[in-house]
Design a protein around this motif. Structure first.
Motif, PDB file in Angstrom:
ATOM      1  N   ASN A 189      19.356   5.426 -21.052  1.00  0.00           N
ATOM      2  CA  ASN A 189      18.708   6.549 -21.706  1.00  0.00           C
ATOM      3  C   ASN A 189      17.189   6.409 -21.695  1.00  0.00           C
ATOM      4  OD1 ASN A 189      17.934   8.623 -23.417  1.00  0.00           O
ATOM      5  ND2 ASN A 189      19.765   8.405 -24.669  1.00  0.00           N
ATOM      6  N   SER A 190      16.525   7.291 -21.015  1.00  0.00           N
ATOM      7  CA  SER A 190      15.072   7.204 -20.884  1.00  0.00           C
ATOM      8  C   SER A 190      14.338   7.490 -22.193  1.00  0.00           C
ATOM      9  CB  SER A 190      14.579   8.156 -19.795  1.00  0.00           C
ATOM     10  OG  SER A 190      14.909   9.485 -20.129  1.00  0.00           O
ATOM     11  N   GLU A 191      14.930   8.241 -23.107  1.00  0.00           N
ATOM     12  CA  GLU A 191      14.278   8.528 -24.393  1.00  0.00           C
ATOM     13  C   GLU A 191      14.146   7.252 -25.219  1.00  0.00           C
ATOM     14  OE1 GLU A 191      12.361  10.338 -27.548  1.00  0.00           O
ATOM     15  OE2 GLU A 191      12.611  10.971 -25.470  1.00  0.00           O
ATOM     16  N   GLU A 192      15.175   6.415 -25.221  1.00  0.00           N
ATOM     17  CA  GLU A 192      15.095   5.157 -25.951  1.00  0.00           C
ATOM     18  C   GLU A 192      14.077   4.217 -25.298  1.00  0.00           C
ATOM     19  OE1 GLU A 192      17.906   6.878 -25.872  1.00  0.00           O
ATOM     20  OE2 GLU A 192      18.113   7.036 -28.036  1.00  0.00           O
ATOM     21  N   ILE A 193      13.996   4.229 -23.976  1.00  0.00           N
ATOM     22  CA  ILE A 193      12.982   3.421 -23.291  1.00  0.00           C
ATOM     23  C   ILE A 193      11.594   3.900 -23.700  1.00  0.00           C
ATOM     24  CG2 ILE A 193      11.953   2.874 -21.044  1.00  0.00           C
ATOM     25  CD1 ILE A 193      14.779   2.896 -19.878  1.00  0.00           C
ATOM     26  N   ARG A 194      11.402   5.214 -23.766  1.00  0.00           N
ATOM     27  CA  ARG A 194      10.108   5.765 -24.163  1.00  0.00           C
ATOM     28  C   ARG A 194       9.750   5.334 -25.582  1.00  0.00           C
ATOM     29  NH1 ARG A 194       7.736   9.476 -26.987  1.00  0.00           N
ATOM     30  NH2 ARG A 194       9.621  10.352 -27.875  1.00  0.00           N
ATOM     31  N   GLN A 195      10.701   5.416 -26.504  1.00  0.00           N
ATOM     32  CA  GLN A 195      10.430   5.027 -27.882  1.00  0.00           C
ATOM     33  C   GLN A 195      10.134   3.532 -27.996  1.00  0.00           C
ATOM     34  OE1 GLN A 195      13.950   6.786 -29.680  1.00  0.00           O
ATOM     35  NE2 GLN A 195      12.645   8.285 -30.712  1.00  0.00           N
ATOM     36  N   LEU A 196      10.897   2.705 -27.301  1.00  0.00           N
ATOM     37  CA  LEU A 196      10.625   1.265 -27.318  1.00  0.00           C
ATOM     38  C   LEU A 196       9.251   0.969 -26.744  1.00  0.00           C
ATOM     39  CD1 LEU A 196      13.957  -0.506 -26.345  1.00  0.00           C
ATOM     40  CD2 LEU A 196      12.656  -0.812 -28.435  1.00  0.00           C
ATOM     41  N   ASN A 197       8.881   1.664 -25.681  1.00  0.00           N
ATOM     42  CA  ASN A 197       7.569   1.444 -25.078  1.00  0.00           C
ATOM     43  C   ASN A 197       6.450   1.856 -26.023  1.00  0.00           C
ATOM     44  OD1 ASN A 197       8.507   0.256 -22.760  1.00  0.00           O
ATOM     45  ND2 ASN A 197       8.579   2.156 -21.597  1.00  0.00           N
ATOM     46  N   LEU A 198       6.641   2.916 -26.785  1.00  0.00           N
ATOM     47  CA  LEU A 198       5.640   3.324 -27.773  1.00  0.00           C
ATOM     48  C   LEU A 198       5.467   2.259 -28.851  1.00  0.00           C
ATOM     49  CD1 LEU A 198       6.495   7.118 -28.268  1.00  0.00           C
ATOM     50  CD2 LEU A 198       4.398   6.173 -27.278  1.00  0.00           C
ATOM     51  N   ILE A 199       6.591   1.730 -29.324  1.00  0.00           N
ATOM     52  CA  ILE A 199       6.521   0.678 -30.343  1.00  0.00           C
ATOM     53  C   ILE A 199       5.865  -0.568 -29.766  1.00  0.00           C
ATOM     54  CG2 ILE A 199       7.860  -0.848 -31.853  1.00  0.00           C
ATOM     55  CD1 ILE A 199      10.006   1.458 -31.909  1.00  0.00           C
ATOM     56  N   ARG A 200       6.275  -0.956 -28.556  1.00  0.00           N
ATOM     57  CA  ARG A 200       5.683  -2.149 -27.924  1.00  0.00           C
ATOM     58  C   ARG A 200       4.195  -1.967 -27.660  1.00  0.00           C
ATOM     59  NH1 ARG A 200       9.815  -5.533 -24.418  1.00  0.00           N
ATOM     60  NH2 ARG A 200      11.670  -5.124 -25.637  1.00  0.00           N
ATOM     61  N   ALA A 201       3.781  -0.740 -27.313  1.00  0.00           N
ATOM     62  CA  ALA A 201       2.357  -0.474 -27.095  1.00  0.00           C
ATOM     63  C   ALA A 201       1.580  -0.690 -28.392  1.00  0.00           C
ATOM     64  CB  ALA A 201       2.157   0.945 -26.576  1.00  0.00           C
ATOM     65  N   LYS A 202       2.134  -0.262 -29.515  1.00  0.00           N
ATOM     66  CA  LYS A 202       1.489  -0.478 -30.811  1.00  0.00           C
ATOM     67  C   LYS A 202       1.391  -1.962 -31.133  1.00  0.00           C
ATOM     68  CE  LYS A 202       1.981   3.623 -33.514  1.00  0.00           C
ATOM     69  NZ  LYS A 202       0.576   3.683 -33.807  1.00  0.00           N
ATOM     70  N   LEU A 203       2.353  -2.729 -30.642  1.00  0.00           N
ATOM     71  CA  LEU A 203       2.368  -4.162 -30.889  1.00  0.00           C
ATOM     72  C   LEU A 203       1.572  -4.945 -29.846  1.00  0.00           C
ATOM     73  CD1 LEU A 203       6.141  -4.475 -31.787  1.00  0.00           C
ATOM     74  CD2 LEU A 203       4.234  -4.676 -33.376  1.00  0.00           C
ATOM     75  N   GLY A 204       1.064  -4.247 -28.840  1.00  0.00           N
ATOM     76  CA  GLY A 204       0.311  -4.904 -27.787  1.00  0.00           C
ATOM     77  C   GLY A 204       1.168  -5.588 -26.752  1.00  0.00           C
ATOM     78  N   GLY A 205       2.430  -5.165 -26.635  1.00  0.00           N
ATOM     79  CA  GLY A 205       3.352  -5.798 -25.696  1.00  0.00           C
ATOM     80  C   GLY A 205       3.506  -5.010 -24.420  1.00  0.00           C
ATOM     81  N   ALA A 206       4.225  -5.585 -23.502  1.00  0.00           N
ATOM     82  CA  ALA A 206       4.460  -4.957 -22.201  1.00  0.00           C
ATOM     83  C   ALA A 206       5.539  -3.896 -22.298  1.00  0.00           C
ATOM     84  CB  ALA A 206       4.866  -6.025 -21.186  1.00  0.00           C
ATOM     85  N   ALA A 207       5.386  -2.855 -21.521  1.00  0.00           N
ATOM     86  CA  ALA A 207       6.387  -1.796 -21.455  1.00  0.00           C
ATOM     87  C   ALA A 207       7.568  -2.268 -20.615  1.00  0.00           C
ATOM     88  CB  ALA A 207       5.782  -0.539 -20.846  1.00  0.00           C
ATOM     89  N   ILE A 208       8.725  -1.692 -20.889  1.00  0.00           N
ATOM     90  CA  ILE A 208       9.897  -2.023 -20.090  1.00  0.00           C
ATOM     91  C   ILE A 208      10.261  -0.832 -19.224  1.00  0.00           C
ATOM     92  CG2 ILE A 208      10.862  -3.731 -21.671  1.00  0.00           C
ATOM     93  CD1 ILE A 208      12.730  -1.554 -22.719  1.00  0.00           C
TER      94      ILE A 208
END
Length: 135
Positions: free
Chosen positions: A86-105
Motif C-alpha cells: 500500500n503506497s499510502e502507508e509508505i507515504r505516511q511512514l516517509n512523512l513521519i521518518r522525514a520529521k525524525l530525520g530518517g531515510a525514506a523507504i
C-alpha cells in the motif's frame, strides 16, 4: 532507544497522523488513532531492531503506549504487511521518518523478512536465532 527518541517518534506520528496527544494514549478505538499507535509501534520496533534491542521490545513498547505486547506484535505485523502493498502507508511512514530525520523507504526489503522472523521468534522473550537466519 532513549526515552527522548521514543517521545520524538510518538510526537512525529501524532503530528503526521493528526491525532491528539491524549487521544494517542487513550482507550479510544477510532481508526485514525489506532493507526497512529500502529505506526508508532512499528517505528519504535524498527529502531530497536536496528540497534539490536529486540528482547522484550514489544513488551517495552506496550508499556510505553499503554497496550499489551500482543497488540504491539499485531501492530508491527499489520504495518509491515501494509507497507509491502500500500503506497499510502509508505507515504505516511516517509512523512513521519522525514520529521525524525530518517531515510525514506521505497518498499519492504530483506529487513522486513528478518523483522517478521524476530517478531515470531521473540514471543515470550526468547529468540531462536536459527529461525531468524533461515527466513
Amino acid at each position: 532507544m532513549t526515552a527522548e527518541r521514543q517521545d520524538e517518534i510518538i510526537r512525529a506520528t501524532i503530528d503526521v497522523m493528526d491525532v491528539g496527544y491524549d487521544d494517542f494514549f487513550s482507550k479510544n478505538r477510532k481508526k485514525n488513532i489506532v493507526y497512529a499507535r500502529h505506526f508508532a509501534s512499528y517505528l519504535m520496533f524498527s529502531e530497536m531492531f536496528m540497534a539490536g534491542h529486540v528482547i522484550n521490545a514489544e513488551e517495552r513498547i506496550g508499556k510505553l503506549i499503554g497496550r499489551d505486547r500482543t497488540t504491539v506484535i499485531h501492530s508491527i505485523q499489520l504495518i509491515r504487511g501494509m507497507v509491502e502493498v500500500n503506497s499510502e502507508e509508505i507515504r505516511q511512514l516517509n512523512l513521519i521518518r522525514a520529521k525524525l530525520g530518517g531515510a525514506a523507504i521505497q518498499k519492504q526489503t530483506e529487513y522486513g523478512k528478518k523483522l517478521e522472523a524476530i517478531i515470531v521468534c521473540n514471543r515470550g522473550g526468547k529468540i531462536n536465532h536459527s529461525k531468524t537466519i533461515q527466513r
